[in-house]
Scaffold this motif. Structure first.
Motif, PDB file in Angstrom:
ATOM      1  N   GLU A   1      11.345  21.332   3.748  1.00 52.02           N
ATOM      2  CA  GLU A   1      11.432  22.746   3.048  1.00 52.02           C
ATOM      3  C   GLU A   1      10.699  23.651   3.352  1.00 52.02           C
ATOM      4  O   GLU A   1      10.843  25.052   3.261  1.00 52.02           O
TER       5      GLU A   1
ATOM      6  N   GLY B   1      10.034  24.506   6.609  1.00 49.18           N
ATOM      7  CA  GLY B   1      10.486  25.150   7.695  1.00 49.18           C
ATOM      8  C   GLY B   1      10.299  24.166   8.867  1.00 49.18           C
ATOM      9  O   GLY B   1      10.865  24.536   9.886  1.00 49.18           O
TER      10      GLY B   1
ATOM     11  N   LYS C   1      11.333  21.384  11.384  1.00 52.58           N
ATOM     12  CA  LYS C   1      12.681  20.604  11.934  1.00 52.58           C
ATOM     13  C   LYS C   1      12.483  19.273  12.302  1.00 52.58           C
ATOM     14  O   LYS C   1      13.132  18.334  12.309  1.00 52.58           O
TER      15      LYS C   1
ATOM     16  N   ASP D   1      15.842  17.363  11.124  1.00 54.54           N
ATOM     17  CA  ASP D   1      16.800  18.215  10.732  1.00 54.54           C
ATOM     18  C   ASP D   1      18.025  18.325  11.558  1.00 54.54           C
ATOM     19  O   ASP D   1      18.397  17.533  12.747  1.00 54.54           O
TER      20      ASP D   1
END
Length: 311
Positions: free
Chosen positions: A113, A115, A117, A162
């Protein structure tokens, strides 16, 4: 608004004693997070009661999905294949032996969350054998230094990835990947979650000398040309030293023709030394050729026998 989906992948082989607790602990963690989730087990043809237990859990909870391999495809290919099958916005890879605590998922998600990945679990401390822990740390330090890209030291393989990372991995099409190295080669910044790895409580480890050697050599051959360069430079240096020694012996014999006796011992020592160096170099070269051979064959990562709860 539709909630994001997190896929959780768990490779499994003869982990009957840990499956129930693993599912419960993951469910407890995910109930605290504002995400939907699916839990994908990929079973490597277990011979204990793992498969019946997984079927029973999947019958009660449709979020639990199962991929059953046609045979045991090893601990490298099987989890990687499962990662490429999930549909989540992010995927968590976590082992079934509970040595990577499922409670770390909450920390993984926080990093995601924020940022990142790619998020990896790292173990600066461990309750495993001190000798094994030292050897692992030494290996990762060595590979990181010779690798063409810096690797994350003491990473266990557990982590969160991600969808963007998973889409890139699908394009790589590597039939025998060194997963931790691939993540570093992709280039996205990697967040780490340190933890103290607990000792296995139930079941026995599936790793042995061969599997550990396999993944160790895979990390070297897939991400570094340094051993090949060292073989060239080492061979040249040994040739130069041999030439100098031969010249010295020749001069000594010319000067002290009657008294200088070279003897059989230096010949035997040098014969065994250079023979062992040649075998070492040929073996290392064979590892690289074997890696190329695996890529050329381009076999599938695994062959599935069955899927459960997949749409």
């Amino acid at each position: 608004m539709t909630r994001k989906l997190i896929s959780i992948v768990t490779p499994c082989y003869n982990e009957e004693a840990n499956i129930d607790e693993l599912c419960q602990r993951i469910n407890d963690v995910m109930s605290k997070l504002d995400y939907d989730y699916e839990h994908v087990f990929i079973d490597n043809c277990s011979t204990d009661g793992s498969i019946p237990k997984l079927r029973a859990i999947a019958a009660q909870d449709k979020r639990v999905k199962i991929i059953l391999n046609a045979r045991n495809f090893g601990h490298i290919r099987s989890p990687y294949h499962a990662l490429l099958q999930v549909k989540g916005d992010a995927c968590v890879l976590i082992a079934s032996d509970l040595q990577d605590p499922p409670e770390m998922i909450e920390e993984f998600v926080k990093k995601w969350e924020a940022g990142f990945k790619t998020v990896l679990a790292v173990k600066p401390e461990s309750e495993e054998s001190p000798v094994m822990f030292f050897l692992r740390k030494t290996y990762y330090r060595f590979v990181s230094r010779i690798s063409e890209v810096p690797l994350v030291q003491n990473a266990t393989g557990a982590g969160l990835f991600d969808r963007a990372v998973l889409d890139i991995l699908k394009k790589v099409d590597d039939p025998y990947p060194y997963f931790r190295g691939l993540l570093c080669e992709i280039g996205f910044p990697i967040a780490t979650v340190p933890f103290k790895q607990p000792r296995r409580q139930r079941g026995i480890t599936k790793n042995n000398f061969y599997t550990l050697y396999d993944i160790a050599m895979l990390g070297i051959t897939n991400h570094s040309k340094v051993p090949l360069r060292l073989m060239v430079m080492g061979g040249g240096l040994l040739a130069l030293v041999s030439l100098l020694m031969a010249f010295c012996f020749f001069v000594a014999k010319i000067i002290f023709w009657d008294s200088f006796q070279m003897g059989i011992a230096p010949l035997l020592i040098s014969l065994f030394f250079f023979s062992s160096v040649q075998i070492l170099f040929l073996g290392m070269l064979g590892e690289y050729i074997g890696s190329v051979h695996t890529q050329v064959r381009n076999m599938p990562l695994v062959v599935e026998a069955e899927r459960v709860n997949f749409d």
